[in-house]
Design an enzyme around this catalytic site. Structure first.
Site, PDB file in Angstrom:
ATOM      1  N   ASP A  62       0.858  -1.195   0.000  1.00  0.00           N
ATOM      2  CA  ASP A  62       0.000   0.000   0.000  1.00  0.00           C
ATOM      3  C   ASP A  62       0.889   1.238   0.000  1.00  0.00           C
ATOM      4  O   ASP A  62       2.021   1.192   0.497  1.00  0.00           O
ATOM      5  CB  ASP A  62      -0.904   0.007   1.242  1.00  0.00           C
ATOM      6  CG  ASP A  62      -2.189   0.785   1.001  1.00  0.00           C
ATOM      7  OD1 ASP A  62      -3.273   0.178   0.947  1.00  0.00           O
ATOM      8  OD2 ASP A  62      -2.102   2.024   0.831  1.00  0.00           O
ATOM      9  N   CYS A  86     -20.307   0.248  -2.190  1.00  0.00           N
ATOM     10  CA  CYS A  86     -20.398  -0.517  -3.440  1.00  0.00           C
ATOM     11  C   CYS A  86     -21.685  -0.265  -4.214  1.00  0.00           C
ATOM     12  O   CYS A  86     -21.642   0.309  -5.299  1.00  0.00           O
ATOM     13  CB  CYS A  86     -20.274  -2.008  -3.139  1.00  0.00           C
ATOM     14  SG  CYS A  86     -18.650  -2.437  -2.521  1.00  0.00           S
ATOM     15  N   ARG A 102     -19.783   5.004   4.456  1.00  0.00           N
ATOM     16  CA  ARG A 102     -19.842   5.542   3.094  1.00  0.00           C
ATOM     17  C   ARG A 102     -21.283   5.486   2.586  1.00  0.00           C
ATOM     18  O   ARG A 102     -21.933   4.453   2.661  1.00  0.00           O
ATOM     19  CB  ARG A 102     -18.916   4.745   2.168  1.00  0.00           C
ATOM     20  CG  ARG A 102     -17.448   5.080   2.389  1.00  0.00           C
ATOM     21  CD  ARG A 102     -16.558   4.227   1.536  1.00  0.00           C
ATOM     22  NE  ARG A 102     -16.613   2.835   1.933  1.00  0.00           N
ATOM     23  CZ  ARG A 102     -16.061   1.832   1.248  1.00  0.00           C
ATOM     24  NH1 ARG A 102     -15.424   2.084   0.120  1.00  0.00           N
ATOM     25  NH2 ARG A 102     -16.147   0.590   1.677  1.00  0.00           N
TER      26      ARG A 102
HETATM   27  C1  UDX Z   1     -22.333  -5.510  -1.567  1.00  0.00           C
HETATM   28  C2  UDX Z   1     -22.538  -6.869  -2.268  1.00  0.00           C
HETATM   29  O1  UDX Z   1     -23.474  -7.658  -1.522  1.00  0.00           O
HETATM   30  C3  UDX Z   1     -21.202  -7.595  -2.383  1.00  0.00           C
HETATM   31  O2  UDX Z   1     -21.382  -8.810  -3.087  1.00  0.00           O
HETATM   32  C4  UDX Z   1     -20.224  -6.700  -3.131  1.00  0.00           C
HETATM   33  O3  UDX Z   1     -18.973  -7.314  -3.219  1.00  0.00           O
HETATM   34  C5  UDX Z   1     -20.098  -5.357  -2.433  1.00  0.00           C
HETATM   35  O4  UDX Z   1     -21.377  -4.758  -2.297  1.00  0.00           O
HETATM   36  P1  UDX Z   1     -21.974  -4.715   0.954  1.00  0.00           P
HETATM   37  O5  UDX Z   1     -21.879  -3.324   0.413  1.00  0.00           O
HETATM   38  O6  UDX Z   1     -20.997  -5.172   1.986  1.00  0.00           O
HETATM   39  O7  UDX Z   1     -21.882  -5.782  -0.244  1.00  0.00           O
HETATM   40  O8  UDX Z   1     -23.428  -4.813   1.614  1.00  0.00           O
HETATM   41  P2  UDX Z   1     -24.742  -5.705   1.432  1.00  0.00           P
HETATM   42  O9  UDX Z   1     -24.833  -6.670   2.539  1.00  0.00           O
HETATM   43  O10 UDX Z   1     -24.888  -6.183   0.069  1.00  0.00           O
HETATM   44  O11 UDX Z   1     -25.843  -4.572   1.720  1.00  0.00           O
HETATM   45  C6  UDX Z   1     -25.918  -3.413   0.891  1.00  0.00           C
HETATM   46  C7  UDX Z   1     -26.969  -2.455   1.385  1.00  0.00           C
HETATM   47  O12 UDX Z   1     -28.268  -2.930   1.068  1.00  0.00           O
HETATM   48  C8  UDX Z   1     -26.979  -2.173   2.882  1.00  0.00           C
HETATM   49  O13 UDX Z   1     -27.120  -0.783   3.074  1.00  0.00           O
HETATM   50  C9  UDX Z   1     -28.182  -2.923   3.382  1.00  0.00           C
HETATM   51  O14 UDX Z   1     -28.734  -2.332   4.535  1.00  0.00           O
HETATM   52  C10 UDX Z   1     -29.122  -2.833   2.199  1.00  0.00           C
HETATM   53  N1  UDX Z   1     -30.122  -3.912   2.101  1.00  0.00           N
HETATM   54  C11 UDX Z   1     -29.730  -5.199   1.925  1.00  0.00           C
HETATM   55  C12 UDX Z   1     -31.465  -3.613   2.145  1.00  0.00           C
HETATM   56  O15 UDX Z   1     -31.864  -2.444   2.286  1.00  0.00           O
HETATM   57  N2  UDX Z   1     -32.383  -4.619   2.009  1.00  0.00           N
HETATM   58  C13 UDX Z   1     -32.015  -5.909   1.831  1.00  0.00           C
HETATM   59  O16 UDX Z   1     -32.906  -6.768   1.715  1.00  0.00           O
HETATM   60  C14 UDX Z   1     -30.645  -6.213   1.791  1.00  0.00           C
END
Ligand code: UDX
Length: 443
Positions: free
Chosen positions: A36, A270, A340
């Site tokens: 890094d 993401c 974020r």
């Molecule tokens: C996501 C993808 O799942 C992962 O595969 C990718 O590599 C990176 O982006 P992450 O950002 O860690 O992962 O969170 P995730 O668990 O997917 O949740 C994303 C958002 O959706 C959260 O803010 C969560 O609260 C929201 N969410 C999730 C909902 O509002 N409703 C749901 O049913 C599921």
């Protein structure tokens, strides 16, 4: 490990994705060098400290460091000397003032490493990038590396979820190998051997398909969440109940209940930026219409935040000025300290902007929240911020909020009013304790 020597791995970028990958690969038996440009991050990791919240990872970092197989450096020259397979795991945030992905870190990683590559090695992109990036970087490597076209580029997107990063890395649903040759596939198989032995299926494909898999997956997940949240808007208009609706849809095997949880919607590093970058890139490629629905997905998601603010204001007779609001949650989801594009802090900051006295508590993200939103006040526990509150609003569904006793909370608040932004609480139970309970998409 097999009889052919295992490749030595470097992991360039030791943020969320890279640190987890480096640590897990060392635990699985590889010699790993984490790279890094951020010296303080490298120093913290080398001393055994994970710079972010991720369950299980600190223990594995200790184990990896004790094994002697994991080291860290800021030197690209050392990385090139050491590595047979180089993983690029740097971030691709949204560009300031645009919806496009900012590729400066990916470009910097490749242009810094390439001039030191003087033998046949594989460089593997894991970051989420706009389709076409791998082809461009293949040319950059060929031009800048002393070994020329002996240096090959592959793309293998990472799908890990925060909060489940260790398990997602050790036991991924699938590995996608975007390769330009059999040699690259063989190197990737060697670099993931223990993970493959656990049974992870592999999809071998070309570079652009591998790049697309990641954005297509995240777009699908975002669309599913916004779909149920669009139904929540309809439910509110007609007096129906989105929670019962979602439960009924989830029982259809073809639909399924995962990512069908209505509420405040998605945030994080993401999903929001990936759907925007995908729509932007598709427009550049002349296929914008094919994914124009992603703008709608984004729009529905943003409206959930505004609607949550409205629900709080409704409970305050539309007079938020001076009202005391307890905001439970700051992280974009539970079991994370990542803020974020966090819906929770967006709502808290908007209410503060309307003149409310907002006090925020989160079990893990308080330090990050304080730095990013110094204008908000913070407290040390869920009950602490709720003292004298006119409204409590649950914004991130941490287990400790779900488990709070409505009577214990009633003893400290000013008024028994709660907005459940995540459908995390049992409405009937709270109402039976005299609470005015409101949730998105429920009458
Ligand atoms: C996501 C993808 O799942 C992962 O595969 C990718 O590599 C990176 O982006 P992450 O950002 O860690 O992962 O969170 P995730 O668990 O997917 O949740 C994303 C958002 O959706 C959260 O803010 C969560 O609260 C929201 N969410 C999730 C909902 O509002 N409703 C749901 O049913 C599921």
């Amino acid at each position: 490990m097999s009889s052919t020597p295992a490749p030595r791995l470097t992991v360039i970028g030791t943020g969320y994705l890279g640190a987890t990958h480096a640590i897990c690969m060392a635990v699985l038996g590889f010699e790993v060098l984490g790279v890094d440009v951020d010296e303080s991050k490298i120093a913290r990791l080398a001393s055994g400290e994970v710079p972010f919240f991720e369950p299980g990872l600190p223990e594995l970092l200790t184990k990896a460091l004790d094994s002697g197989r994991l080291r860290f450096t800021t030197s690209y020259e050392e990385a090139a000397r050491f590595g047979d397979v180089h993983f690029i795991c740097v971030g691709t945030p949204q560009q300031a003032g645009s919806e496009a992905a900012d590729l400066r870190y990916v470009d910097a990683a490749v242009t810094s490493l390439a001039p030191h590559l003087d033998r046949r090695v594989l460089v593997v992109g894991r970051s989420t990038v706009p389709v076409g990036t791998a082809e461009r970087l293949t040319g950059v490597l060929r031009d800048l590396a002393p070994a020329g076209s002996d240096v090959e580029l592959a793309w293998s997107p990472e799908f890990l979820r925060e909060g489940f990063a260790v398990d997602d890395t050790m036991h991924p649903d699938r590995l996608v190998f975007g390769v330009a040759s059999d040699w690259a596939e063989e190197r990737l198989r060697a670099a993931f051997r223990p993970v493959l032995e656990y049974g992870a299926p592999v999809v071998r494909t070309d570079l652009p398909t591998a790049e697309l898999v990641k954005v297509a997956a995240n777009s699908y997940l975002a669309t599913k969440i916004s779909y149920i949240n669009a139904m929540a808007e309809v439910c509110e208009a007609v007096g129906a109940d989105v929670k019962d609706l979602a439960d009924a849809l989830a029982l259809d095997d073809r639909i399924g209940g995962r990512f069908l949880k209505p509420g405040l919607g998605f945030g994080g590093g993401c999903l929001p930026k990936d759907i925007r970058a995908f729509a932007h890139r598709a427009e550049e490629m002349g296929v914008g219409q094919a994914v124009s629905f992603l703008r709608e997905v984004d729009g529905i998601n943003r409206r959930r935040r505004a609607r949550t603010v409205d629900l709080v204001c409704e409970l305050l007779d539309h007079r938020p000025e001076g009202a005391r609001i307890a905001a439970w949650g700051a992280a974009f989801k539970p079991n994370s300290d990542d803020i974020r594009d966090a819906p929770a802090l967006d709502v808290a900051a908007t209410l503060h902007g309307l003149g409310a006295d907002v006090r925020v508590y989160d079990p893990a993200a308080l330090d990050n929240a304080r730095r990013a939103f110094p204008q908000l006040s913070y407290g040390e526990s869920a009950l602490d911020v709720a003292r004298g509150a006119d409204v409590v609003v649950l914004l991130t569904e941490w287990a400790e909020f779900r488990e709070i006793d409505p009577e214990a909370l009633a003893r400290v608040v000013g008024h028994r009013r709660i907005v459940d932004g995540r459908h995390a609480l049992n409405a009937a139970q709270w109402r039976s304790h005299g609470w005015e309970y409101r949730a998105l998409g429920r009458s």
